[in-house]
Write an enzyme that holds these catalytic residues in place. Structure first.
Site, mmCIF file in Angstrom:
data_model
loop_
_atom_site.group_PDB
_atom_site.id
_atom_site.type_symbol
_atom_site.label_atom_id
_atom_site.label_comp_id
_atom_site.label_asym_id
_atom_site.label_seq_id
_atom_site.Cartn_x
_atom_site.Cartn_y
_atom_site.Cartn_z
ATOM 1 N N ASP A 108 -12.370 95.987 34.641
ATOM 2 C CA ASP A 108 -12.481 95.842 36.083
ATOM 3 C C ASP A 108 -11.170 95.223 36.591
ATOM 4 O OD1 ASP A 108 -14.636 95.779 38.471
ATOM 5 O OD2 ASP A 108 -13.643 93.830 38.479
ATOM 6 N N HIS A 125 -20.548 100.985 34.903
ATOM 7 C CA HIS A 125 -19.379 100.128 35.073
ATOM 8 C C HIS A 125 -19.298 99.025 34.027
ATOM 9 C CE1 HIS A 125 -16.158 98.064 37.122
ATOM 10 N NE2 HIS A 125 -16.871 96.955 37.220
#
Length: 306
Positions: A99, A285
């Site tokens: 991320d 994610h």
């Protein structure tokens, strides 16, 4: 066994989780996370013969949270990594980020290739510097409600996330997201659907850790990373069209929402020695939590090639 300790780095005190002996591997978390996000990687990578260090990055967890927004630029974040490598007495290091940690890893390799044996990014691919200030491009493409623009408003996202921190993390970590464009009258969390039961890879104890961490730190430090997006673009002008030269590796979950607003087609332009691109089928994610065995095997394969 994981050991936590405080290291003086780049003018701040940084808390790190550390295990193992051997070549240094740094694991850089994203938003809104801490070093705990690497709980399924630290032990296996250490057991494979590496010294694994996962810091709480600037503004997160038990690490210092400078007050000024301008103290969270990419140059500060890369400076923290450089300072950490030096403080640990190791160079060069393998740097891995997920991320927001991925751009920090990519820029560490870009700005200080002498300190990076290899670099791996999870979720966010390496990308050339944008042709114009990024927020203007995001506004043109997604509108004023795009979440990174929503995060620019001082105090707004802090109030939303801080109102019920447990509910925030149940939603962010366990929920499924629609397009991350906040509609009028909505908050960012309204873009998510929260299941009644958390996914099997997310334990109640993990939510407890997140709640305890962000009750202490608040959300402003992490949100300040977003509030420097255009400032970063200005500061990084000297590296326009420069390429990442250390060996590079990219991994992403097949269903990662960031695919909607990142450009993986430009990776070869950004990284001169791109050694692998891995799509983890069916993963989202939080791929290092959802599919740790696959992620660990992929990373160790990359490490072994260096």
């Amino acid at each position: 066994m994981v050991v936590h300790r405080t290291v003086a780095v780049n003018g701040i005190n940084m808390v790190v989780a550390e295990q193992g002996e051997g070549p240094l591997v740094l694991l850089l978390h994203g938003w809104p996370e801490t070093s705990h996000s690497w709980r399924h990687q630290i032990g296996p990578l250490a057991d494979a013969g590496y010294r694994v260090v996962a810091p709480d990055q600037r503004g997160f967890g038990r690490t210092d949270r400078p007050a000024g927004v301008e103290q969270y630029t990419m140059l500060h974040l890369v400076g923290d990594v450089v300072g950490l490598i030096e403080a640990l007495g190791e160079e060069p290091a393998i740097v891995v980020g997920h991320d927001w940690g991925a751009p920090v890893a990519w820029h560490t390799a870009l700005l200080r290739p002498d300190l990076v044996r290899g670099v791996a990014g999870i979720s966010v691919p390496p990308a050339p510097r944008a042709p114009a200030p990024p927020l203007s491009l995001l506004r043109a493409h997604f509108g004023e409600g795009f979440y990174q623009i929503y995060f620019q408003r001082p105090g707004v996202a802090e109030a939303e996330f801080g109102a019920d921190i447990r509910a925030t993390f149940r939603t962010l970590l366990g929920g499924s997201a629609q397009a991350p464009v906040v509609q009028d009258g909505e908050g960012f969390l309204d873009r998510f659907t929260t299941p009644e039961q958390m996914p099997d890879w997310l334990e109640d104890e993990d939510i407890d850790v997140a709640v305890e961490s962000f009750e202490r730190s608040g959300f402003t430090g992490g949100l300040n990373w977003y509030r420097n997006i255009d400032r970063n673009w200005e500061l990084l002008a000297p590296w326009h069209d420069a390429r990442i030269t250390p060996p590079a590796y990219y991994l992403c979950g097949e269903n990662d929402l960031t695919r909607a607003f990142t450009d993986s087609t430009a990776m070869a332009k950004a990284a001169a020695d791109l050694r692998g691109v891995v799509d983890v089928a069916g993963a989202g994610h939080w791929v290092q939590l959802e599919r740790p065995d696959e992620v660990n095997a992929a990373l160790l394969g990359f490490f072994g090639s260096l």
